[in-house]
Write a protein that holds these residues in place. Structure first.
Motif, PDB file in Angstrom:
ATOM      1  N   ILE A 115       0.866  -1.172   0.000  1.00  0.00           N
ATOM      2  CA  ILE A 115       0.000   0.000   0.000  1.00  0.00           C
ATOM      3  C   ILE A 115       0.905   1.226   0.000  1.00  0.00           C
ATOM      4  O   ILE A 115       1.676   1.424   0.947  1.00  0.00           O
ATOM      5  CB  ILE A 115      -0.935   0.033   1.231  1.00  0.00           C
ATOM      6  N   THR A 116       0.815   2.039  -1.035  1.00  0.00           N
ATOM      7  CA  THR A 116       1.723   3.177  -1.169  1.00  0.00           C
ATOM      8  C   THR A 116       1.100   4.499  -0.734  1.00  0.00           C
ATOM      9  O   THR A 116       1.808   5.381  -0.261  1.00  0.00           O
ATOM     10  CB  THR A 116       2.204   3.307  -2.625  1.00  0.00           C
ATOM     11  N   ASP A 117      -0.187   4.645  -0.886  1.00  0.00           N
ATOM     12  CA  ASP A 117      -0.856   5.903  -0.553  1.00  0.00           C
ATOM     13  C   ASP A 117      -1.085   5.989   0.955  1.00  0.00           C
ATOM     14  O   ASP A 117      -1.753   5.130   1.540  1.00  0.00           O
ATOM     15  CB  ASP A 117      -2.192   5.976  -1.299  1.00  0.00           C
ATOM     16  N   PRO A 118      -0.543   7.029   1.624  1.00  0.00           N
ATOM     17  CA  PRO A 118      -0.717   7.152   3.083  1.00  0.00           C
ATOM     18  C   PRO A 118      -2.190   7.219   3.524  1.00  0.00           C
ATOM     19  O   PRO A 118      -2.532   6.709   4.590  1.00  0.00           O
ATOM     20  CB  PRO A 118       0.009   8.453   3.434  1.00  0.00           C
ATOM     21  N   GLU A 119      -3.044   7.817   2.711  1.00  0.00           N
ATOM     22  CA  GLU A 119      -4.473   7.860   3.053  1.00  0.00           C
ATOM     23  C   GLU A 119      -5.079   6.464   3.015  1.00  0.00           C
ATOM     24  O   GLU A 119      -5.906   6.115   3.846  1.00  0.00           O
ATOM     25  CB  GLU A 119      -5.223   8.802   2.114  1.00  0.00           C
ATOM     26  N   GLN A 120      -4.639   5.666   2.042  1.00  0.00           N
ATOM     27  CA  GLN A 120      -5.129   4.288   1.976  1.00  0.00           C
ATOM     28  C   GLN A 120      -4.634   3.472   3.157  1.00  0.00           C
ATOM     29  O   GLN A 120      -5.340   2.612   3.657  1.00  0.00           O
ATOM     30  CB  GLN A 120      -4.690   3.624   0.671  1.00  0.00           C
ATOM     31  N   VAL A 121      -3.410   3.733   3.584  1.00  0.00           N
ATOM     32  CA  VAL A 121      -2.867   3.020   4.751  1.00  0.00           C
ATOM     33  C   VAL A 121      -3.756   3.279   5.960  1.00  0.00           C
ATOM     34  O   VAL A 121      -4.121   2.344   6.691  1.00  0.00           O
ATOM     35  CB  VAL A 121      -1.403   3.445   5.039  1.00  0.00           C
ATOM     36  N   GLN A 122      -4.143   4.535   6.162  1.00  0.00           N
ATOM     37  CA  GLN A 122      -5.022   4.871   7.287  1.00  0.00           C
ATOM     38  C   GLN A 122      -6.381   4.192   7.145  1.00  0.00           C
ATOM     39  O   GLN A 122      -6.935   3.688   8.120  1.00  0.00           O
ATOM     40  CB  GLN A 122      -5.213   6.383   7.395  1.00  0.00           C
ATOM     41  N   ARG A 123      -6.890   4.175   5.938  1.00  0.00           N
ATOM     42  CA  ARG A 123      -8.209   3.553   5.714  1.00  0.00           C
ATOM     43  C   ARG A 123      -8.139   2.042   5.957  1.00  0.00           C
ATOM     44  O   ARG A 123      -9.021   1.464   6.577  1.00  0.00           O
ATOM     45  CB  ARG A 123      -8.686   3.844   4.305  1.00  0.00           C
ATOM     46  N   TYR A 124      -7.097   1.400   5.447  1.00  0.00           N
ATOM     47  CA  TYR A 124      -6.916  -0.038   5.693  1.00  0.00           C
ATOM     48  C   TYR A 124      -6.817  -0.309   7.191  1.00  0.00           C
ATOM     49  O   TYR A 124      -7.424  -1.255   7.702  1.00  0.00           O
ATOM     50  CB  TYR A 124      -5.639  -0.550   5.004  1.00  0.00           C
ATOM     51  N   ASP A 125      -6.050   0.528   7.898  1.00  0.00           N
ATOM     52  CA  ASP A 125      -5.890   0.345   9.341  1.00  0.00           C
ATOM     53  C   ASP A 125      -7.234   0.459  10.048  1.00  0.00           C
ATOM     54  O   ASP A 125      -7.556  -0.355  10.925  1.00  0.00           O
ATOM     55  CB  ASP A 125      -4.893   1.361   9.893  1.00  0.00           C
ATOM     56  N   GLN A 126      -8.034   1.442   9.671  1.00  0.00           N
ATOM     57  CA  GLN A 126      -9.356   1.609  10.284  1.00  0.00           C
ATOM     58  C   GLN A 126     -10.250   0.408   9.985  1.00  0.00           C
ATOM     59  O   GLN A 126     -10.970  -0.079  10.853  1.00  0.00           O
ATOM     60  CB  GLN A 126     -10.018   2.909   9.781  1.00  0.00           C
ATOM     61  N   GLN A 127     -10.209  -0.084   8.755  1.00  0.00           N
ATOM     62  CA  GLN A 127     -11.015  -1.254   8.378  1.00  0.00           C
ATOM     63  C   GLN A 127     -10.589  -2.487   9.168  1.00  0.00           C
ATOM     64  O   GLN A 127     -11.432  -3.286   9.593  1.00  0.00           O
ATOM     65  CB  GLN A 127     -10.900  -1.502   6.871  1.00  0.00           C
ATOM     66  N   ILE A 128      -9.305  -2.645   9.378  1.00  0.00           N
ATOM     67  CA  ILE A 128      -8.801  -3.783  10.160  1.00  0.00           C
ATOM     68  C   ILE A 128      -9.254  -3.659  11.614  1.00  0.00           C
ATOM     69  O   ILE A 128      -9.693  -4.640  12.227  1.00  0.00           O
ATOM     70  CB  ILE A 128      -7.262  -3.875  10.045  1.00  0.00           C
ATOM     71  N   GLN A 129      -9.190  -2.453  12.179  1.00  0.00           N
ATOM     72  CA  GLN A 129      -9.650  -2.234  13.551  1.00  0.00           C
ATOM     73  C   GLN A 129     -11.148  -2.506  13.668  1.00  0.00           C
ATOM     74  O   GLN A 129     -11.609  -3.070  14.675  1.00  0.00           O
ATOM     75  CB  GLN A 129      -9.323  -0.807  14.015  1.00  0.00           C
ATOM     76  N   THR A 130     -11.908  -2.120  12.649  1.00  0.00           N
ATOM     77  CA  THR A 130     -13.351  -2.386  12.655  1.00  0.00           C
ATOM     78  C   THR A 130     -13.609  -3.883  12.652  1.00  0.00           C
ATOM     79  O   THR A 130     -14.486  -4.371  13.372  1.00  0.00           O
ATOM     80  CB  THR A 130     -14.033  -1.723  11.442  1.00  0.00           C
ATOM     81  N   TYR A 131     -12.846  -4.640  11.866  1.00  0.00           N
ATOM     82  CA  TYR A 131     -13.017  -6.090  11.847  1.00  0.00           C
ATOM     83  C   TYR A 131     -12.683  -6.704  13.204  1.00  0.00           C
ATOM     84  O   TYR A 131     -13.391  -7.596  13.679  1.00  0.00           O
ATOM     85  CB  TYR A 131     -12.149  -6.734  10.758  1.00  0.00           C
TER      86      TYR A 131
END
Length: 123
Positions: free
Chosen positions: A66-82
């Motif tokens: 994942i190269t885009d820092p905004e996507q990294v944050q979004r992925y992290d939030q999605q993982i925390q939600t799971y």
């Protein structure tokens, strides 16, 4: 102290409501990836860290950078939600088991109280 069946069922409804609000979720994890490269002159160079998303698909580990820092944050939030969903689902199962135990014990108590009384007949 034992909770009443009504209190447990109320918590069950609350869990379902909270789970229904969870939308974006993703299994897996984010990991930093660092490479060591050797130049032609023999010196070593570290490259990275790069953010790597890793998850299991059909029994195999799949990774994606994942190269885009905004996507990294979004992925992290999605993982925390799971992870929150997993915790809620675990509690939901425990509550279902508790309800089952209470209902069974209530049924057994009712059976004990309503056993037919056998009268002896006089001969």
């Amino acid at each position: 102290m034992n909770k009443s069946l009504a209190q447990i069922r109320k918590r069950r409804r609350e869990l379902l409501e909270e789970m229904a609000k969870l939308e974006e979720m993703r299994r897996g994890s984010l990991c930093p990836q660092i490479f060591e490269a050797t130049r032609k002159d023999g010196t070593k160079v570290r490259r990275g860290p790069y953010t790597l998303y890793t998850c299991k698909e059909k029994g195999k580990t799949v990774s994606r950078r994942i190269t885009d820092p905004e996507q990294v944050q979004r992925y992290d939030q999605q993982i925390q939600t799971y992870r929150r969903f997993e915790a809620l689902a675990g509690e939901f199962v425990r509550i279902g088991e508790r309800i089952s135990d209470l209902v069974l014990s209530d049924d057994e108590e009712l059976k004990k109280k309503t056993k037919p009384i056998r009268k002896r007949m006089k001969s």
